[in-house]
Design an enzyme around this catalytic site. Structure first.
Site, PDB file in Angstrom:
ATOM      1  N   SER A   7      14.795 -42.211 -13.543  1.00 41.17           N
ATOM      2  CA  SER A   7      13.734 -41.561 -12.961  1.00 41.17           C
ATOM      3  C   SER A   7      12.231 -41.975 -13.406  1.00 41.17           C
ATOM      4  O   SER A   7      11.830 -41.919 -14.510  1.00 41.17           O
ATOM      5  CB  SER A   7      13.622 -40.009 -13.119  1.00 41.17           C
ATOM      6  OG  SER A   7      12.587 -39.524 -12.842  1.00 41.17           O
ATOM      7  N   HIS A  32      14.748 -43.963  -9.091  1.00 40.08           N
ATOM      8  CA  HIS A  32      14.765 -42.854  -8.587  1.00 40.08           C
ATOM      9  C   HIS A  32      13.175 -42.455  -8.560  1.00 40.08           C
ATOM     10  O   HIS A  32      12.562 -42.483  -9.602  1.00 40.08           O
ATOM     11  CB  HIS A  32      15.504 -41.767  -9.406  1.00 40.08           C
ATOM     12  CG  HIS A  32      15.510 -40.302  -8.989  1.00 40.08           C
ATOM     13  ND1 HIS A  32      16.348 -39.966  -7.871  1.00 40.08           N
ATOM     14  CD2 HIS A  32      14.943 -39.155  -9.038  1.00 40.08           C
ATOM     15  CE1 HIS A  32      16.007 -38.644  -7.447  1.00 40.08           C
ATOM     16  NE2 HIS A  32      15.241 -38.310  -8.385  1.00 40.08           N
ATOM     17  N   ASP A  34      10.431 -39.860  -7.960  1.00 39.11           N
ATOM     18  CA  ASP A  34      10.181 -38.231  -7.731  1.00 39.11           C
ATOM     19  C   ASP A  34       8.883 -38.152  -7.410  1.00 39.11           C
ATOM     20  O   ASP A  34       7.788 -38.290  -8.120  1.00 39.11           O
ATOM     21  CB  ASP A  34      10.236 -37.691  -9.241  1.00 39.11           C
ATOM     22  CG  ASP A  34      11.676 -37.555  -9.835  1.00 39.11           C
ATOM     23  OD1 ASP A  34      12.723 -37.155  -8.797  1.00 39.11           O
ATOM     24  OD2 ASP A  34      12.241 -37.805 -10.880  1.00 39.11           O
ATOM     25  N   MET A  36       6.214 -35.317  -6.084  1.00 38.59           N
ATOM     26  CA  MET A  36       5.880 -33.952  -6.152  1.00 38.59           C
ATOM     27  C   MET A  36       4.334 -33.642  -5.708  1.00 38.59           C
ATOM     28  O   MET A  36       3.627 -34.229  -6.145  1.00 38.59           O
ATOM     29  CB  MET A  36       5.843 -33.659  -7.835  1.00 38.59           C
ATOM     30  CG  MET A  36       7.110 -33.653  -8.412  1.00 38.59           C
ATOM     31  SD  MET A  36       7.076 -33.412 -10.138  1.00 38.59           S
ATOM     32  CE  MET A  36       8.782 -33.726 -10.559  1.00 38.59           C
ATOM     33  N   HIS A  65      13.029 -39.258  -3.838  1.00 38.31           N
ATOM     34  CA  HIS A  65      13.313 -37.780  -3.910  1.00 38.31           C
ATOM     35  C   HIS A  65      12.131 -37.058  -3.619  1.00 38.31           C
ATOM     36  O   HIS A  65      11.164 -36.875  -4.403  1.00 38.31           O
ATOM     37  CB  HIS A  65      13.868 -37.379  -5.143  1.00 38.31           C
ATOM     38  CG  HIS A  65      13.858 -35.925  -5.864  1.00 38.31           C
ATOM     39  ND1 HIS A  65      14.546 -35.491  -6.898  1.00 38.31           N
ATOM     40  CD2 HIS A  65      14.356 -34.891  -4.732  1.00 38.31           C
ATOM     41  CE1 HIS A  65      14.663 -34.152  -6.945  1.00 38.31           C
ATOM     42  NE2 HIS A  65      14.551 -33.789  -5.342  1.00 38.31           N
ATOM     43  N   MET A  67       9.984 -33.576  -3.275  1.00 36.79           N
ATOM     44  CA  MET A  67       9.877 -32.507  -3.752  1.00 36.79           C
ATOM     45  C   MET A  67       8.524 -31.991  -3.151  1.00 36.79           C
ATOM     46  O   MET A  67       7.622 -31.928  -3.910  1.00 36.79           O
ATOM     47  CB  MET A  67       9.763 -32.266  -5.317  1.00 36.79           C
ATOM     48  CG  MET A  67      11.373 -32.573  -5.823  1.00 36.79           C
ATOM     49  SD  MET A  67      11.471 -32.871  -7.546  1.00 36.79           S
ATOM     50  CE  MET A  67      10.870 -34.592  -7.531  1.00 36.79           C
ATOM     51  N   MET A 136      20.467 -30.630  -7.858  1.00 39.74           N
ATOM     52  CA  MET A 136      19.703 -30.347  -8.853  1.00 39.74           C
ATOM     53  C   MET A 136      20.266 -29.658  -9.978  1.00 39.74           C
ATOM     54  O   MET A 136      20.675 -28.300  -9.751  1.00 39.74           O
ATOM     55  CB  MET A 136      18.363 -29.635  -8.549  1.00 39.74           C
ATOM     56  CG  MET A 136      17.457 -30.434  -7.489  1.00 39.74           C
ATOM     57  SD  MET A 136      16.872 -31.957  -8.167  1.00 39.74           S
ATOM     58  CE  MET A 136      16.137 -31.810  -9.816  1.00 39.74           C
ATOM     59  N   ASP A 174      20.801 -34.783 -10.676  1.00 37.64           N
ATOM     60  CA  ASP A 174      19.357 -35.086 -11.127  1.00 37.64           C
ATOM     61  C   ASP A 174      19.082 -33.763 -12.067  1.00 37.64           C
ATOM     62  O   ASP A 174      18.945 -32.618 -11.720  1.00 37.64           O
ATOM     63  CB  ASP A 174      18.553 -35.084  -9.893  1.00 37.64           C
ATOM     64  CG  ASP A 174      17.106 -35.427 -10.451  1.00 37.64           C
ATOM     65  OD1 ASP A 174      16.752 -35.624 -11.523  1.00 37.64           O
ATOM     66  OD2 ASP A 174      16.325 -35.480  -9.439  1.00 37.64           O
TER      67      ASP A 174
HETATM   68  C1  DX5 Z   1      12.818 -33.260 -11.786  1.00 37.22           C
HETATM   69  C2  DX5 Z   1      12.921 -34.609 -11.277  1.00 37.22           C
HETATM   70  C3  DX5 Z   1      14.212 -35.461 -12.081  1.00 37.22           C
HETATM   71  C4  DX5 Z   1      13.564 -35.704 -13.347  1.00 37.22           C
HETATM   72  C5  DX5 Z   1      14.738 -35.921 -14.389  1.00 37.22           C
HETATM   73  O1  DX5 Z   1      12.246 -32.379 -11.051  1.00 37.22           O
HETATM   74  O2  DX5 Z   1      13.521 -34.394  -9.898  1.00 37.22           O
HETATM   75  O3  DX5 Z   1      14.477 -36.728 -11.334  1.00 37.22           O
HETATM   76  O4  DX5 Z   1      12.505 -36.743 -13.589  1.00 37.22           O
HETATM   77  O5  DX5 Z   1      14.365 -36.135 -15.691  1.00 37.22           O
HETATM   78  P1  DX5 Z   1      15.522 -35.933 -16.999  1.00 37.22           P
HETATM   79  O6  DX5 Z   1      16.523 -36.755 -16.628  1.00 37.22           O
HETATM   80  O7  DX5 Z   1      14.413 -36.120 -18.327  1.00 37.22           O
HETATM   81  O8  DX5 Z   1      15.749 -34.526 -16.796  1.00 37.22           O
HETATM   82 ZN    ZN Z   2      14.450 -36.470  -8.896  1.00 32.03          ZN
END
Ligand code: DX5
Ligand code: ZN
Length: 219
Positions: A7, A32, A34, A36, A65, A67, A136, A174
């Site tokens: 990630s 990956h 992320d 947000m 991903h 979010m 998740m 994840d």
């Molecule tokens: C959380 C993200 C994850 C996160 C994972 O909201 O979707 O992808 O970055 O990080 P670790 O592996 O450190 O939990």
């Molecule tokens: Zn993620």
């Protein structure tokens, strides 16, 4: 084959391209990404322009991903910026079927993610349309949180749902996945492993990737 998806959230943003190249050279398959928005989750990360810049420097599969609320508004942007897989949250999509068709209309893979408190029952009708389900194993928003143990049963049940229907759907997990719990996650049925702090967060990313591989190969 189990794929690793580091990630980007845990990468060093001051040298992003270089840091991503390090994990790519260490032999991972996916990146990956992320995204947000500060609404769906209590944190803001980055958007499509950053991913577009990175895409020029890597051959990794871009596993996005989202979010975010209203993901439909941004799907085209992410496709144009190089997304290979787009995953949206069940909780963020009122018309999930429409959103999935929208993603697939661009010829890329579509996934749905479930928060820890969201039941697998919500996937019953949409499952045959999906390329991937993202479970998740932490509440989304931040890297470095602890793995929620009940996620293992959820993965096992999802794997059975998929197999019972003779579907070919990836299971990605994840949140809080480390070298010491990845075997349980894979045994439960996951075949794509997201790891943020356990790969990008380590000084030696190559060693971190090799440590994951060694454990996975022994399963
Ligand atoms: C959380 C993200 C994850 C996160 C994972 O909201 O979707 O992808 O970055 O990080 P670790 O592996 O450190 O939990
Ligand atoms: Zn993620």
């Amino acid at each position: 084959m189990v794929k690793l998806a580091p990630s980007m959230l845990s990468a060093d943003f001051s040298r992003l391209a270089e840091h991503i190249k390090e994990v790519e050279n260490a032999g991972v398959e996916y990146l990956h990404v992320d995204v947000m928005d500060g609404h769906f989750v209590p944190n803001i990360s980055f958007g499509a322009p950053i991913m577009k810049s990175i895409k020029k420097h890597t051959n990794l599969v871009m596993d996005v991903h989202l979010m975010i609320e209203n993901p439909d508004m941004y799907i085209e942007d992410f496709v144009k910026s190089g997304a290979d897989i787009i995953t949206v949250h069940q909780e963020a999509c009122i018309h999930l079927h429409r959103t999935i068709q929208n993603i697939k209309s661009y010829g890329i893979k579509a996934g749905v993610s479930l928060n820890p408190a969201t039941s697998l029952v919500t996937l019953e009708e949409i499952l045959p349309e999906l390329d991937m389900v993202l479970i998740m194993s932490v509440n989304p928003g931040f890297g470095g949180q602890s793995f929620i143990k009940s996620s293992l049963d959820k993965i096992t049940i999802l794997k059975k749902m998929i197999d019972d229907r003779n579907l070919n759907i990836d299971i990605e997990v994840d949140g809080g996945v480390k070298v010491d719990n990845v075997a349980d996650v894979v045994k439960a049925g996951a075949n794509i492993i997201v790891a943020g702090s356990a790969i990008f967060g380590k000084e030696d990313v190559k060693r971190a990737v090799l440590d994951f591989r060694e454990v996975i190969e022994k399963i």
